[in-house]
Design a protein around this motif. Structure first.
Motif, PDB file in Angstrom:
ATOM      1  N   GLU A 151      -9.797  29.786   8.513  1.00 39.72           N
ATOM      2  CA  GLU A 151      -8.952  30.547   6.909  1.00 39.72           C
ATOM      3  C   GLU A 151      -8.338  31.720   7.083  1.00 39.72           C
ATOM      4  O   GLU A 151      -8.334  32.689   6.317  1.00 39.72           O
ATOM      5  N   SER A 152      -8.767  32.498   8.275  1.00 39.46           N
ATOM      6  CA  SER A 152      -8.029  33.284   8.938  1.00 39.46           C
ATOM      7  C   SER A 152      -6.417  33.241   9.049  1.00 39.46           C
ATOM      8  O   SER A 152      -5.693  35.107   9.529  1.00 39.46           O
ATOM      9  N   LEU A 153      -6.367  32.435   8.707  1.00 38.21           N
ATOM     10  CA  LEU A 153      -4.435  31.702   9.020  1.00 38.21           C
ATOM     11  C   LEU A 153      -3.550  32.560   7.961  1.00 38.21           C
ATOM     12  O   LEU A 153      -4.131  32.696   6.839  1.00 38.21           O
TER      13      LEU A 153
ATOM     14  N   ASP B 136      -6.357  19.183  11.496  1.00 36.55           N
ATOM     15  CA  ASP B 136      -7.343  19.865  10.798  1.00 36.55           C
ATOM     16  C   ASP B 136      -8.336  21.275  10.980  1.00 36.55           C
ATOM     17  O   ASP B 136      -8.809  21.311   9.552  1.00 36.55           O
ATOM     18  N   MET B 137      -8.741  21.047  12.147  1.00 40.71           N
ATOM     19  CA  MET B 137      -9.487  22.130  11.965  1.00 40.71           C
ATOM     20  C   MET B 137      -8.329  23.899  12.292  1.00 40.71           C
ATOM     21  O   MET B 137      -8.883  24.306  11.484  1.00 40.71           O
ATOM     22  N   LEU B 138      -7.608  23.187  12.443  1.00 44.57           N
ATOM     23  CA  LEU B 138      -6.329  24.403  12.112  1.00 44.57           C
ATOM     24  C   LEU B 138      -6.865  24.843  10.876  1.00 44.57           C
ATOM     25  O   LEU B 138      -6.780  26.089  10.208  1.00 44.57           O
ATOM     26  N   ILE B 139      -6.147  23.708  10.412  1.00 48.29           N
ATOM     27  CA  ILE B 139      -5.587  23.890   8.993  1.00 48.29           C
ATOM     28  C   ILE B 139      -7.551  24.678   7.898  1.00 48.29           C
ATOM     29  O   ILE B 139      -7.576  25.396   6.893  1.00 48.29           O
TER      30      ILE B 139
ATOM     31  N   GLN C 210       1.856  30.337   8.859  1.00 50.72           N
ATOM     32  CA  GLN C 210       1.315  29.410  10.487  1.00 50.72           C
ATOM     33  C   GLN C 210       0.544  28.405   9.372  1.00 50.72           C
ATOM     34  O   GLN C 210       1.259  27.595   9.867  1.00 50.72           O
ATOM     35  N   PHE C 211      -0.302  28.401   8.046  1.00 50.93           N
ATOM     36  CA  PHE C 211      -0.425  27.707   7.075  1.00 50.93           C
ATOM     37  C   PHE C 211       0.881  26.113   6.937  1.00 50.93           C
ATOM     38  O   PHE C 211       0.486  26.000   7.171  1.00 50.93           O
ATOM     39  N   ALA C 212       2.547  26.878   6.479  1.00 51.55           N
ATOM     40  CA  ALA C 212       2.817  25.925   6.317  1.00 51.55           C
ATOM     41  C   ALA C 212       3.334  25.409   7.393  1.00 51.55           C
ATOM     42  O   ALA C 212       3.895  24.250   7.859  1.00 51.55           O
ATOM     43  N   GLN C 213       3.359  26.024   8.647  1.00 52.21           N
ATOM     44  CA  GLN C 213       3.856  25.564  10.019  1.00 52.21           C
ATOM     45  C   GLN C 213       3.266  24.406  10.604  1.00 52.21           C
ATOM     46  O   GLN C 213       3.750  23.313  10.507  1.00 52.21           O
TER      47      GLN C 213
END
Length: 420
Positions: free
Chosen positions: A240-242, A234-237, A246-249
């Protein structure tokens, strides 16, 4: 048919057959002995006639033969075989014809040869044979009655330990901690069987408890790392720098973690259902629960533009609210998830059965496998435990769940709802 009944049937058939054959043979032997005795008596009569003729040089008169009927016929034969035969006997005193036995032989009086025929009544012999036969039949009947009574009461009592063991095996529940207890018996085979069943049930129960403990512990231990993984994702998603890839993975990982969490919860639920480790039963109105669930799934139904048709009557029963919620929730979830855009869902609650019908895949599911754990159709992305959970809930409350495919619609019927 019970084993004792099979044994009684075979025993009685064999006994009756042996007694019937023995009775016939016994009758023939008695009849032969009686006939032989008559023939011996007739032989003595012929000897007496010969001795009388040799002594008096004349034929005896009929009055000298008591009740024997004797006749003399002249013959030119010098040789004649003595023969015995059956013939009617005229009883002059009682003026009736009876069964008789006769002998004919050649005698010589002076220079003349005669064939003498002496007949005796067989009435007394026949009567004796009838008495003996009646006694034999009576004894046979008594013997059969004793055999039936013995088989029914004595042998049934002998088999009682076996039926006790069988009843214990039928009632055996692997989740029950009570030990199997068998009757004491003097029959070695039943004693060995009881010991084997007792030891086997103890081993199975111990293995099951070990597996149950392992499953519960493993499922509980998995919950914490899964919660940590989900929280970190949840924190990674939210970062905003993703980059897009990376977001899809991370999204795929998040989805897989969610699926693993649902799988873990489903396995825990199955363990609880199998061991009846659930809240106590309470009085529930199934109609109200279905209406509540329909309201909760309203957005999902609207998103797929599904036409919902509901026909309900008030049906009350005693069950765990949690399990009934899970059952109805899974029925709704399957009907929506496996439906098509613009499809239909029909819900009917009448009498003692609940029916969910929905459009979807034009091909029917595999009826023999759909309620097995981890069964999934090719288009399903679920855990494969939803229908198994529904089946276990129905089994717990002695409900009946069936699947059918009629007129292009998948139908799940939950029957045997016990109303209060």
């Amino acid at each position: 048919m019970k084993l004792s009944s099979h044994y009684n049937k075979v025993s009685i058939i064999i006994s009756v057959s042996v007694l019937l054959v023995s009775g016939v043979i016994y009758y023939l032997i008695i009849n032969h002995i009686a006939r032989q005795q008559l023939d011996n008596d007739l032989t003595e009569e012929v000897t007496e006639v010969v001795e009388y003729v040799n002594l008096n040089h004349r034929l005896p008169k009929q009055v000298e033969f008591d009740e024997d009927q004797t006749s003399f016929v002249k013959t030119g034969l010098n040789y004649y075989d003595t023969r015995f035969f059956d013939m009617p006997y005229n009883n002059l005193k009682e003026k009736k014809t009876e069964a008789g036995r006769a002998v004919s032989a050649l005698i010589k009086a002076g220079d003349t040869n005669y064939i003498v025929t002496i007949a005796e009544s067989r009435e007394e012999t026949e009567y004796l044979i009838q008495i003996i036969s009646a006694i034999t039949v009576a004894l046979t009947t008594v013997l059969l009655a004793i055999l039936v009574i013995t088989n029914r009461f004595v042998l049934n009592g002998l088999w009682k330990p076996f039926y006790n063991i069988l009843e214990q095996v039928k009632r055996f529940n692997v989740a029950d901690t009570n030990k199997v207890t068998v009757m004491k018996t003097n029959v070695d085979e039943f004693e060995d069987l009881g010991d084997a069943v007792t030891k086997m049930s103890a081993r199975v129960t111990m293995d099951y408890q070990g597996l149950k403990t392992f499953t519960e512990n493993a499922s509980h231990e998995m919950m914490t790392p899964l919660a940590v993984i989900t929280s970190k994702l949840d924190m990674l998603i939210q970062d905003e720098s993703l980059k897009a890839d990376q977001f899809a993975q991370i999204t795929d990982i998040y989805s897989a973690a969610g699926k693993l969490s649902r799988l873990n919860q489903s396995l825990l639920l199955l363990v609880k259902i199998d061991n009846n480790l659930l809240p106590e039963a309470e009085k529930l109105n199934i109609k109200n629960i279905i209406l509540e669930k329909a309201q909760q799934f309203q957005e999902m139904i609207a998103n797929k533009n599904i036409q919902l048709s509901i026909e309900l009557i008030d049906v009350e029963l005693n069950a765990s609210r949690y399990l009934v919620d899970v059952l109805v929730n899974n029925l709704f979830s399957n009907a929506i998830r496996h439906n098509k855009n613009g499809g239909k869902i029909e819900i009917e609650l009448s009498g003692n059965q609940l029916i969910f019908r929905n459009t979807g895949d034009p091909k029917p599911l595999e009826q023999d496998a759909i309620f097995e754990r981890f069964y999934k159709s090719s288009a399903s992305d679920g855990t494969g435990l939803g229908l198994a959970i529904m089946k276990n809930i129905c089994t717990l409350y002695n409900f009946e769940i069936k699947y059918s495919f009629k007129k292009g619609m998948h139908c799940f019927l939950v029957g045997g709802l016990k109303t209060t």
